[in-house]
Design a protein around this motif. Structure first.
Motif, PDB file in Angstrom:
ATOM      1  N   ILE A 170       0.838  -1.204   0.000  1.00 17.83           N
ATOM      2  CA  ILE A 170       0.000   0.000   0.000  1.00 17.83           C
ATOM      3  C   ILE A 170       0.867   1.245   0.000  1.00 17.83           C
ATOM      4  CG2 ILE A 170      -1.662   1.346   1.353  1.00 17.83           C
ATOM      5  CD1 ILE A 170      -2.828  -1.335   2.314  1.00 17.83           C
ATOM      6  N   ASP A 171       1.924   1.220   0.808  1.00 18.97           N
ATOM      7  CA  ASP A 171       2.822   2.369   0.909  1.00 18.97           C
ATOM      8  C   ASP A 171       3.516   2.648  -0.425  1.00 18.97           C
ATOM      9  OD1 ASP A 171       3.981   4.380   2.706  1.00 18.97           O
ATOM     10  OD2 ASP A 171       5.875   3.339   2.321  1.00 18.97           O
ATOM     11  N   PHE A 172       3.840   1.586  -1.164  1.00 13.80           N
ATOM     12  CA  PHE A 172       4.484   1.748  -2.470  1.00 13.80           C
ATOM     13  C   PHE A 172       3.532   2.357  -3.491  1.00 13.80           C
ATOM     14  CE2 PHE A 172       8.381  -0.165  -1.416  1.00 13.80           C
ATOM     15  CZ  PHE A 172       9.211  -0.147  -2.524  1.00 13.80           C
ATOM     16  N   LEU A 173       2.237   2.051  -3.366  1.00 14.76           N
ATOM     17  CA  LEU A 173       1.269   2.464  -4.377  1.00 14.76           C
ATOM     18  C   LEU A 173       0.632   3.822  -4.110  1.00 14.76           C
ATOM     19  CD1 LEU A 173      -0.613  -0.927  -4.888  1.00 14.76           C
ATOM     20  CD2 LEU A 173       0.947   0.147  -6.504  1.00 14.76           C
ATOM     21  N   LYS A 174       0.587   4.246  -2.861  1.00 12.18           N
ATOM     22  CA  LYS A 174      -0.201   5.423  -2.518  1.00 12.18           C
ATOM     23  C   LYS A 174       0.476   6.727  -2.935  1.00 12.18           C
ATOM     24  CE  LYS A 174       1.437   6.033   2.259  1.00 12.18           C
ATOM     25  NZ  LYS A 174       1.067   5.960   3.685  1.00 12.18           N
ATOM     26  N   SER A 175      -0.356   7.733  -3.201  1.00 10.42           N
ATOM     27  CA  SER A 175       0.095   9.091  -3.529  1.00 10.42           C
ATOM     28  C   SER A 175      -0.821  10.079  -2.819  1.00 10.42           C
ATOM     29  CB  SER A 175       0.051   9.334  -5.039  1.00 10.42           C
ATOM     30  OG  SER A 175       0.831   8.395  -5.736  1.00 10.42           O
ATOM     31  N   ASP A 176      -0.323  11.286  -2.612  1.00 13.65           N
ATOM     32  CA  ASP A 176      -1.122  12.308  -1.919  1.00 13.65           C
ATOM     33  C   ASP A 176      -2.239  12.859  -2.798  1.00 13.65           C
ATOM     34  OD1 ASP A 176       0.432  12.075   0.355  1.00 13.65           O
ATOM     35  OD2 ASP A 176       1.848  13.615  -0.297  1.00 13.65           O
ATOM     36  N   ASN A 177      -2.053  12.847  -4.108  1.00 14.40           N
ATOM     37  CA  ASN A 177      -3.024  13.478  -5.016  1.00 14.40           C
ATOM     38  C   ASN A 177      -3.459  12.520  -6.121  1.00 14.40           C
ATOM     39  OD1 ASN A 177      -0.434  13.482  -6.003  1.00 14.40           O
ATOM     40  ND2 ASN A 177      -0.599  15.454  -7.027  1.00 14.40           N
ATOM     41  N   SER A 178      -3.992  11.364  -5.721  1.00 13.51           N
ATOM     42  CA  SER A 178      -4.379  10.345  -6.696  1.00 13.51           C
ATOM     43  C   SER A 178      -5.787  10.561  -7.259  1.00 13.51           C
ATOM     44  CB  SER A 178      -4.303   8.948  -6.062  1.00 13.51           C
ATOM     45  OG  SER A 178      -5.158   8.857  -4.945  1.00 13.51           O
ATOM     46  N   GLU A 179      -6.576  11.459  -6.657  1.00 16.02           N
ATOM     47  CA  GLU A 179      -7.911  11.739  -7.182  1.00 16.02           C
ATOM     48  C   GLU A 179      -7.832  12.762  -8.318  1.00 16.02           C
ATOM     49  OE1 GLU A 179     -10.555  12.910  -4.096  1.00 16.02           O
ATOM     50  OE2 GLU A 179     -10.419  11.003  -3.012  1.00 16.02           O
ATOM     51  N   ILE A 180      -8.760  12.661  -9.252  1.00 18.83           N
ATOM     52  CA  ILE A 180      -8.753  13.585 -10.388  1.00 18.83           C
ATOM     53  C   ILE A 180      -9.070  14.992  -9.907  1.00 18.83           C
ATOM     54  CG2 ILE A 180     -11.208  13.166 -10.966  1.00 18.83           C
ATOM     55  CD1 ILE A 180     -10.286  13.415 -13.949  1.00 18.83           C
ATOM     56  N   GLY A 187       0.041  -5.783 -13.679  1.00 11.58           N
ATOM     57  CA  GLY A 187       0.430  -5.657 -12.282  1.00 11.58           C
ATOM     58  C   GLY A 187       1.800  -5.041 -12.112  1.00 11.58           C
ATOM     59  N   GLY A 188       2.746  -5.423 -12.980  1.00 11.21           N
ATOM     60  CA  GLY A 188       4.097  -4.896 -12.872  1.00 11.21           C
ATOM     61  C   GLY A 188       4.162  -3.409 -13.119  1.00 11.21           C
ATOM     62  N   VAL A 189       3.395  -2.926 -14.082  1.00  7.16           N
ATOM     63  CA  VAL A 189       3.368  -1.489 -14.389  1.00  7.16           C
ATOM     64  C   VAL A 189       2.799  -0.711 -13.212  1.00  7.16           C
ATOM     65  CG1 VAL A 189       2.444   0.276 -15.929  1.00  7.16           C
ATOM     66  CG2 VAL A 189       3.154  -1.921 -16.857  1.00  7.16           C
ATOM     67  N   ALA A 190       1.713  -1.203 -12.628  1.00  7.07           N
ATOM     68  CA  ALA A 190       1.073  -0.507 -11.505  1.00  7.07           C
ATOM     69  C   ALA A 190       2.023  -0.372 -10.329  1.00  7.07           C
ATOM     70  CB  ALA A 190      -0.193  -1.258 -11.080  1.00  7.07           C
ATOM     71  N   LEU A 191       2.807  -1.413 -10.066  1.00 11.73           N
ATOM     72  CA  LEU A 191       3.728  -1.377  -8.936  1.00 11.73           C
ATOM     73  C   LEU A 191       4.951  -0.508  -9.196  1.00 11.73           C
ATOM     74  CD1 LEU A 191       3.692  -5.132  -7.864  1.00 11.73           C
ATOM     75  CD2 LEU A 191       2.892  -3.202  -6.523  1.00 11.73           C
TER      76      LEU A 191
END
Length: 439
Positions: free
Chosen positions: A83-93, A256-260
């Motif tokens: 989760i920590d690897f994937l999350k961002s502060d501004n992921s909403e449009i 999956g690899g691209v997303a990570l």
């Protein structure tokens, strides 16, 4: 989606949970298997190294395995790190509240920008009640304007194209005037792509960005291209002010690899993922839910959202009323069958439930559904409204017309009558059963 990674993590977690005691040895074995699984799924090798180092460092801490079920604790640790690897502060449009919003879509040719533009327009209409104008600025690819027009018309969306123009900036200016005159909330700009990144592509894109003053500049990455998607997104982000990324074709195993990798290597937040061909096959990127799906832990929230797209809540209210009044007939039954849609989508929804990774043969279920629809379609409207009049001769005619047997017709009518009785009992119960997505 993520099936390759899901299967690998399922085996790894099953092994580690079976250990009576967690030791440095079996943790090392599990970490090695995770490394192999990630590399085989085309995750960037630097990302894999950082992820493995963090998991190994935390898993070997004394306080981690004080619980009664240390294997489950290890699963939780991997989940938290993912989760920590994937999350961002501004992921909403990002949309402007008081003025018109502009979303610029960029990327290489073949990534699915035009289809994604239509999906975003549908998403904004469905989730935010925003009317979007799709603007065709891809003046390089043959039939790009026609594709945008066909997809827009098929999904009741608005688009603006100029087939004879060769100047995207001029088309953009005319589209902005058209949007102002017709009070659109959002402009979605479908820009030109190339087979590779070149100076002309970047210059044209930067001119469009400068003129349109967008709230979002989104790079559309092809989830099937693996490392190439990561490299090209990095090049775009260095040349243009990219604010987010959308990963397409996530129904492939390579996605999956691209997303990570893409967020960790470029720092660009992932805004959406898309999958399939329908306009509803898009979802906001939620790190917690995506991580759970990757690890095979289920995604109940995603299940509810997919179900809410598939079922018409107004129709359900109407059905409840007809059941209460005992007027539910085979026409209503037929409408409910049509709402079920594609059984392949039902299968993908079921995979979001923990423990439901293996589904029965969906093609068999689809054949049965089609046979049922054929039987109901072979009845007259009067027969569907009054099923009690369907005698032997009528059943023989219906079986012949639907290409099925009299036994199949008898079975359907019996099940329909049993269902009516059961639904009436449920409707009469004060504590009615309700789906979580029916208000």
């Amino acid at each position: 989606m993520f099936s390759q990674l899901q299967n690998r993590f399922k085996k790894i977690f099953k092994t580690i949970k079976g250990q009576g005691k967690i030791s440095e040895s079996n943790i090392s074995d599990a970490v090695r298997e995770i490394r192999i699984a990630l590399l085989e799924s085309d995750v960037n090798f630097k990302v894999v190294s950082r992820f493995i180092d963090r998991v190994k460092e935390k898993s070997l801490g004394n306080k981690v395995f004080d619980s009664v079920t240390p294997g489950q604790q290890f699963v939780k640790l991997v989940l938290d790190e993912l989760i920590d690897f994937l999350k961002s502060d501004n992921s909403e449009i990002n949309l402007n509240i008081k003025e018109k919003s502009v979303v610029v879509l960029s990327g290489l040719q073949g990534a699915g920008k035009t289809t994604t533009a239509v999906k975003i327009a549908g998403f904004l209409k469905r989730e935010f009640n925003k009317e979007a104008l799709l603007v065709g600025l891809d003046l390089q690819r043959p039939a790009a304007a026609e594709q945008l027009e066909i997809l827009s018309n098929d999904n009741n969306l608005n688009c603006y194209t100029e087939k004879k123009s060769k100047n995207p900036l001029e088309v953009l200016k005319n589209a902005e005037n058209y949007a102002n005159d017709n009070n659109f909330d959002v402009l979605i700009l479908d820009t030109a792509g190339r087979l590779h990144i070149d100076n002309n592509l970047i210059d044209e894109l930067n001119q469009i960005i400068s003129q349109s003053n967008p709230s979002e500049v989104i790079y559309v990455a092809d989830g099937m291209t693996g490392q190439d998607a990561i490299n090209s997104s990095s090049s775009f982000s260095k040349s243009c002010n990219i604010t987010g990324c959308i990963i397409t074709k996530m129904d492939s195993d390579a996605g999956g690899g691209v997303a990570l990798s893409i967020k960790e290597t470029t720092g660009i937040p992932i805004k959406f993922i898309t999958f399939g061909e329908k306009i509803s096959h898009i979802e906001s990127f939620n790190p917690d839910r995506i991580a759970r799906r990757i690890l095979g832990l289920g995604d109940i929230v995603g299940l509810v959202e997919e179900a809410s797209k598939s079922f018409n809540t107004d129709s359900f209210s109407d059905i409840q009323s007809k059941i209460s009044n005992n007027t539910f007939d085979l026409n209503d039954f037929k409408n409910q069958i049509n709402q079920m849609g594609n059984l392949e989508n039902i299968g993908s929804m079921m995979k979001m439930i923990p423990g439901m990774k293996k589904m029965p043969n969906m093609s068999t279920g689809k054949k049965q559904l089609n046979a049922t629809k054929a039987i109901v379609d072979s009845m007259t409207d009067f027969e569907r409204k009054n099923s009690s009049i369907i005698n032997g001769s009528r059943r023989k005619r219906i079986a012949s017309g639907s290409g099925t047997s009299i036994q199949a017709v008898n079975k359907l009518l019996k099940q329909f009558n049993q269902m009516k009785v059961l639904m009436k009992k449920i409707s009469d119960n004060k504590s009615k059963f309700k789906f979580p997505f029916i208000k």
